[in-house]
Design a protein around this motif. Structure first.
Motif, short mmCIF file in Angstrom:
data_model
loop_
_atom_site.label_atom_id
_atom_site.label_comp_id
_atom_site.label_asym_id
_atom_site.label_seq_id
_atom_site.Cartn_x
_atom_site.Cartn_y
_atom_site.Cartn_z
N LEU A 15 33.59 13.47 5.49
CA LEU A 15 33.70 12.27 4.67
C LEU A 15 34.27 12.59 3.29
O LEU A 15 34.19 13.72 2.80
N TYR A 65 19.38 13.12 5.84
CA TYR A 65 19.75 14.37 5.17
C TYR A 65 19.17 15.56 5.92
O TYR A 65 18.05 15.53 6.43
N VAL A 84 27.31 12.68 -3.54
CA VAL A 84 27.59 11.25 -3.54
C VAL A 84 27.80 10.75 -4.97
O VAL A 84 27.29 11.33 -5.93
N THR A 85 28.58 9.67 -5.10
CA THR A 85 28.92 9.18 -6.44
C THR A 85 28.93 7.65 -6.49
O THR A 85 29.82 7.04 -7.09
N GLY A 86 27.97 7.03 -5.84
CA GLY A 86 27.93 5.57 -5.86
C GLY A 86 27.30 5.02 -7.12
O GLY A 86 27.07 5.74 -8.09
N GLY A 87 27.00 3.73 -7.08
CA GLY A 87 26.35 3.08 -8.21
C GLY A 87 27.31 2.65 -9.28
O GLY A 87 28.51 2.85 -9.18
N THR B 52 34.32 4.50 -0.97
CA THR B 52 34.10 4.62 0.47
C THR B 52 32.62 4.93 0.72
O THR B 52 31.89 5.30 -0.21
N HIS B 53 32.22 4.79 1.95
CA HIS B 53 30.83 5.12 2.28
C HIS B 53 30.74 5.53 3.75
O HIS B 53 31.76 5.55 4.45
N HIS B 82 26.39 -3.76 -3.21
CA HIS B 82 27.24 -2.64 -3.64
C HIS B 82 28.65 -2.87 -3.11
O HIS B 82 28.84 -3.14 -1.93
N LEU B 93 30.37 -3.79 -9.58
CA LEU B 93 30.22 -2.79 -8.51
C LEU B 93 28.85 -2.86 -7.87
O LEU B 93 28.71 -2.60 -6.67
N VAL B 94 27.86 -3.16 -8.67
CA VAL B 94 26.48 -3.08 -8.20
C VAL B 94 25.67 -4.24 -8.77
O VAL B 94 25.83 -4.60 -9.94
N LEU B 114 18.57 2.07 -8.67
CA LEU B 114 19.87 2.49 -9.19
C LEU B 114 20.06 4.00 -9.02
O LEU B 114 21.15 4.46 -8.67
N LEU B 117 21.12 4.67 -5.54
CA LEU B 117 22.54 4.37 -5.33
C LEU B 117 23.43 5.45 -5.93
O LEU B 117 24.49 5.78 -5.39
N LYS B 118 23.01 5.99 -7.05
CA LYS B 118 23.85 6.99 -7.74
C LYS B 118 23.74 8.38 -7.13
O LYS B 118 24.72 9.13 -7.14
N ALA B 121 22.44 7.69 -1.94
CA ALA B 121 23.13 6.83 -0.96
C ALA B 121 24.57 7.34 -0.78
O ALA B 121 25.23 7.69 -1.76
N PHE B 123 27.80 6.99 -0.92
CA PHE B 123 29.01 6.32 -1.42
C PHE B 123 29.82 7.37 -2.20
O PHE B 123 29.24 8.27 -2.82
#
Lengths: 87, 150
Positions: A15, A65, A84-87, B52-53, B82, B93-94, B114, B117-118, B121, B123
């Motif tokens: 990914l 995980y 990961v780098t979401g949020g 992407t996720h 999200h 974004l969130v 949060l 998510l950071k 999760a 992403f």
């Protein structure tokens, strides 16, 4: 792929940046008849013998995980990805 | 009640919240976080971003983590949105909205969600500017900016 082969395979997903690094996003590994399980690290080494796994690589087995020492069984989905780098 | 939505569509957070939040006379507080895309990172310009996720894991992970937070903070409602796909600066974004009987639980749950998510999760962000692209390698730690407004 026969039903028997499917039951002896692990689906491996790559990914995010690993897709570009490896130039692939998914592949399957057919277990040798003598293998009932392999570690995550061993799966990487079999499928990517020329590529050292990036130090920050994270893995998941069946969407949970896992660690490089976790055991992978036939039928599992194994994923490798960067932090990961979401949020 | 738990509502999780991962979307490729742009959304207006407060309209979304208004349409999807659950109302209850037991709710005494709602902690809300909205995150937007900036047009810079580490003082470099960013024109757009692709998020992407890993869909099966994202959904499973968020469900598990959210369920734990609902129990831990006795939430009466938790709403999470999200964005994925291509986003541009100023895009929301969130959205996280945690409802509880008391403010401390509502705010703490929002903050903790949060962090999920950071940092856990699955992403990933890829930033684009002037024809080149770069993956964001890591999220910044949860610290306050000390730079004062000029």
């Amino acid at each position: 792929m026969s039903i028997q082969e499917q039951s002896n395979t692990v689906t491996v997903k790559y990914l995010a940046s690993l897709i570009e690094k490896l130039d692939k996003s998914s592949e399957t590994l057919v277990f040798a008849a003598t293998d009932s399980t392999l570690t995550v690290a061993a799966v990487w080494d079999i499928l990517n013998p020329e590529v050292i796994m990036p130090a920050n690589t994270i893995c998941a087995i069946n969407f949970q995980y896992a660690t490089l020492e976790s055991q992978v069984q036939a039928g599992d989905e194994l994923a490798f990805f960067p932090p990961v780098t979401g949020g | 009640m738990l509502h999780i939505h991962i979307t490729e569509q742009d959304f207006e957070p407060f309209s979304y919240l208004s349409q999807h939040q659950v109302k209850s006379p037991q709710i005494g507080a709602q902690g809300i976080f909205v995150g937007y895309m900036r047009d810079f990172r580490e003082e470099k310009p960013v024109e757009s971003m692709t998020i992407t996720h890993y869909p099966p894991m994202t959904e499973q992970h968020l469900q598990q983590q959210a369920a734990q937070l609902i129990e831990k903070y006795q939430l009466l409602n938790l709403l999470i949105v999200h964005r994925v796909g291509c986003v541009t600066p100023m895009s929301p974004l969130v959205l996280i909205a945690s409802s509880a009987s008391h403010r401390t639980n509502a705010m703490a749950a929002t903050q903790e969600m949060l962090e999920v998510l950071k940092f856990t999760a699955p992403f990933w962000k890829q930033e684009h500017c002037q024809g080149s692209s770069a993956w964001v390698e890591a999220n910044t730690a949860n610290t306050l900016s000390t730079k004062t407004a000029e």
